[in-house]
Design an enzyme around this catalytic site. Structure first.
Site, PDB file in Angstrom:
ATOM      1  N   ARG A 164       0.877  -1.172   0.000  1.00  0.00           N
ATOM      2  CA  ARG A 164       0.000   0.000   0.000  1.00  0.00           C
ATOM      3  C   ARG A 164       0.910   1.216   0.000  1.00  0.00           C
ATOM      4  NH1 ARG A 164      -2.743  -3.735   3.347  1.00  0.00           N
ATOM      5  NH2 ARG A 164      -1.790  -2.871   5.199  1.00  0.00           N
ATOM      6  N   HIS A 275     -10.725  -7.866   0.359  1.00  0.00           N
ATOM      7  CA  HIS A 275      -9.966  -7.213   1.418  1.00  0.00           C
ATOM      8  C   HIS A 275     -10.044  -5.685   1.272  1.00  0.00           C
ATOM      9  CE1 HIS A 275      -6.887  -9.025   4.337  1.00  0.00           C
ATOM     10  NE2 HIS A 275      -6.815  -7.758   4.645  1.00  0.00           N
TER      11      HIS A 275
HETATM   12  C1  LIG Z   1      -7.407  -0.692   8.013  1.00  0.00           C
HETATM   13  C2  LIG Z   1      -7.849  -2.062   7.614  1.00  0.00           C
HETATM   14  C3  LIG Z   1      -7.269  -3.172   8.225  1.00  0.00           C
HETATM   15  C4  LIG Z   1      -7.687  -4.466   7.863  1.00  0.00           C
HETATM   16  N1  LIG Z   1      -7.170  -5.550   8.531  1.00  0.00           N
HETATM   17  C5  LIG Z   1      -7.655  -6.791   8.255  1.00  0.00           C
HETATM   18  C6  LIG Z   1      -7.232  -7.914   9.015  1.00  0.00           C
HETATM   19  O1  LIG Z   1      -6.452  -7.802   9.953  1.00  0.00           O
HETATM   20  N2  LIG Z   1      -7.742  -9.120   8.669  1.00  0.00           N
HETATM   21  C7  LIG Z   1      -8.638  -9.292   7.633  1.00  0.00           C
HETATM   22  O2  LIG Z   1      -9.076 -10.407   7.361  1.00  0.00           O
HETATM   23  N3  LIG Z   1      -9.070  -8.234   6.921  1.00  0.00           N
HETATM   24  C8  LIG Z   1      -8.610  -6.993   7.212  1.00  0.00           C
HETATM   25  N4  LIG Z   1      -9.076  -5.917   6.508  1.00  0.00           N
HETATM   26  C9  LIG Z   1     -10.112  -6.114   5.472  1.00  0.00           C
HETATM   27  C10 LIG Z   1     -11.522  -6.003   6.082  1.00  0.00           C
HETATM   28  O3  LIG Z   1     -11.802  -7.068   6.941  1.00  0.00           O
HETATM   29  C11 LIG Z   1     -12.597  -5.969   4.989  1.00  0.00           C
HETATM   30  O4  LIG Z   1     -12.444  -7.088   4.150  1.00  0.00           O
HETATM   31  C12 LIG Z   1     -12.537  -4.695   4.145  1.00  0.00           C
HETATM   32  O5  LIG Z   1     -12.243  -3.574   4.946  1.00  0.00           O
HETATM   33  C13 LIG Z   1     -13.861  -4.484   3.439  1.00  0.00           C
HETATM   34  O6  LIG Z   1     -13.826  -3.356   2.618  1.00  0.00           O
HETATM   35  P1  LIG Z   1     -14.389  -1.914   3.054  1.00  0.00           P
HETATM   36  O7  LIG Z   1     -13.339  -1.306   3.905  1.00  0.00           O
HETATM   37  O8  LIG Z   1     -14.554  -1.232   1.749  1.00  0.00           O
HETATM   38  O9  LIG Z   1     -15.681  -2.136   3.816  1.00  0.00           O
HETATM   39  C14 LIG Z   1      -8.673  -4.628   6.857  1.00  0.00           C
HETATM   40  C15 LIG Z   1      -9.240  -3.500   6.233  1.00  0.00           C
HETATM   41  C16 LIG Z   1      -8.841  -2.231   6.620  1.00  0.00           C
HETATM   42  C17 LIG Z   1      -9.492  -1.045   5.952  1.00  0.00           C
END
Ligand SMILES: Cc1cc2nc3c(=O)[nH]c(=O)nc-3n(C[C@H](O)[C@H](O)[C@H](O)COP(=O)(O)O)c2cc1C
Length: 382
Positions: A164, A275
């Site tokens: 990122r 994700h």
């Molecule tokens: C800041 C951040 C940290 C994340 N950390 C994880 C994580 O530790 N484990 C995981 O499975 N997904 C992680 N994700 C993905 C989220 O679980 C999810 O799939 C995603 O945020 C969905 O998209 P949206 O932000 O548009 O709602 C993370 C997303 C964000 C924005």
């Protein structure tokens, strides 16, 4: 500032958080195209108004993986959540509990799974990153089971460490030393700084006791990165199925064939997810992937979805295409970054009200009827 929408919470979070943290939430992999498509592809589905349906109340409750919840929403797992506000995972969990929805806690949360459960009483799911040393994975599973988590979500969309670029530029990555500008960034956000200054020493609550994890967040983040199993394959899902006695869902599926394999591996459900665009850039949006997955396994598995939910209308469209519920990532993180627990509560309240308004306009009184009645109100743009 006055908050009317998730977009307003985003702006409020941008003002309160150090840039490094705001960008960590707001950013995505490389050119961030998939993140944008996640949102934009909802616009390819348009709703047809169906007036005169005589709806005076809407029903928003759904049953997901055997448990009823008040709204078709789940707080998505997000690493480092406890950096956005003091004990951020607990604050988010309390808002989720009050709204009657589950929270899925990340492996790399600051507050441990035991602490979040104890201090919130929320219906808590656990998100697993599988480690090469299966002893660590077993330890995480034992913690989740001890906290009474009914659902384990194994995240499978991390076949490589993605990049990122905002994090790289902001030095919010492993091994980066803080620069003078980074300290200034924090100093210029005093409300966040004062809040966090009262925080106990920061570490990953689920990992800090493990031999070799070290002390402090950055050392433990290095430990996780070294141990993540990028070679994860379907045999490992079989192994996990045998190890975990509760419900198992696979998070990060976008291809129907993978959905079938998850069903064959004995998963109870899956999350159509990319994700939030944070892994494979130029990957297909979740809402575009959803219909194929639902067609492949919708009869056998509970299909959830996430990535791109910013409006109640997004949730309605996802349910119409066959999702049982939506996980929300940034939508809750913006709320937390803006105003802590109250901000998460506000995000949930906004989405709830928007869902109810859309239902009334399309003439469907109960979210549970959305999929069966989709032909009455959904108009894809071709
Ligand atoms: C800041 C951040 C940290 C994340 N950390 C994880 C994580 O530790 N484990 C995981 O499975 N997904 C992680 N994700 C993905 C989220 O679980 C999810 O799939 C995603 O945020 C969905 O998209 P949206 O932000 O548009 O709602 C993370 C997303 C964000 C924005």
């Amino acid at each position: 500032m006055t908050i009317a929408s998730i977009g307003d919470l985003r702006e409020a979070a941008r003002r309160r958080l150090p840039r490094m943290l705001f960008d960590y939430i707001d950013g995505a992999a490389y050119d961030e195209k998939t993140m944008r498509w996640n949102e934009a592809d909802f616009d390819r589905l348009r709703l047809v108004q169906r007036p005169l349906a005589g709806i005076d109340a809407t029903a928003l409750a759904v049953t997901v993986l055997g448990a009823e919840q008040a709204l078709p929403l789940v707080i998505a797992p997000a690493g480092f959540t406890g950096l956005m506000a003091r004990r951020g995972e607990v604050q988010a969990a309390r808002a989720a509990k009050a709204a009657g929805i589950p929270q899925c806690l990340s492996t790399v949360s600051i507050a441990s799974v035991a602490e979040v459960k104890r201090d919130s009483g929320v219906a808590l799911w656990f998100q697993l990153y599988v480690t090469r040393d299966r002893g660590i994975t077993r330890d995480l599973l034992a913690q989740a089971a001890a906290a009474g988590c009914p659902v384990l979500a194994v995240t499978v969309d991390i076949s490589a460490a993605s990049r990122r670029e905002r994090d790289v530029r902001n030095h919010f990555s492993l091994g980066s030393d803080r620069r003078f500008g980074d300290w200034l960034d924090m100093a210029f956000h005093p409300r966040w700084l004062l809040d966090m200054a009262r925080s106990p020493r920061l570490s990953f609550g689920n990992l800090e006791h493990l031999p070799g994890a070290g002390r402090g967040l950055m050392s433990q983040a290095g430990f996780v990165t070294r141990h993540l199993d990028y070679t994860l394959n379907w045999r490992d899902i079989d192994w996990l199925r045998a190890e975990w006695k509760g419900k198992l869902i696979v998070k990060g599926i976008t291809h129907p064939e993978d959905a079938r394999r998850a069903a064959a591996a004995g998963a109870d459900g899956l999350v159509v997810s990319n994700h939030g665009g944070r892994q494979l850039d130029t990957g297909i949006s979740s809402i575009a992937a959803l219909p194929g997955v639902v067609e492949a396994v919708g009869e056998r598995l509970e299909v959830l979805m996430d990535s791109g939910i910013r409006r109640g209308s997004d949730v309605v469209k996802a349910l119409a295409l066959g999702a049982k519920a939506c996980l929300i990532g940034r939508a809750f993180l913006y709320g937390l970054g803006a105003r802590g627990e109250a901000g998460v509560a506000q995000a949930l309240e906004i989405l709830k009200a928007e869902i109810a308004v859309v239902l009334a306009h399309i003439g469907v009184a109960d979210v549970r009827a959305l999929h069966a009645r989709r032909h009455e109100f959904l108009a894809p743009v071709t």
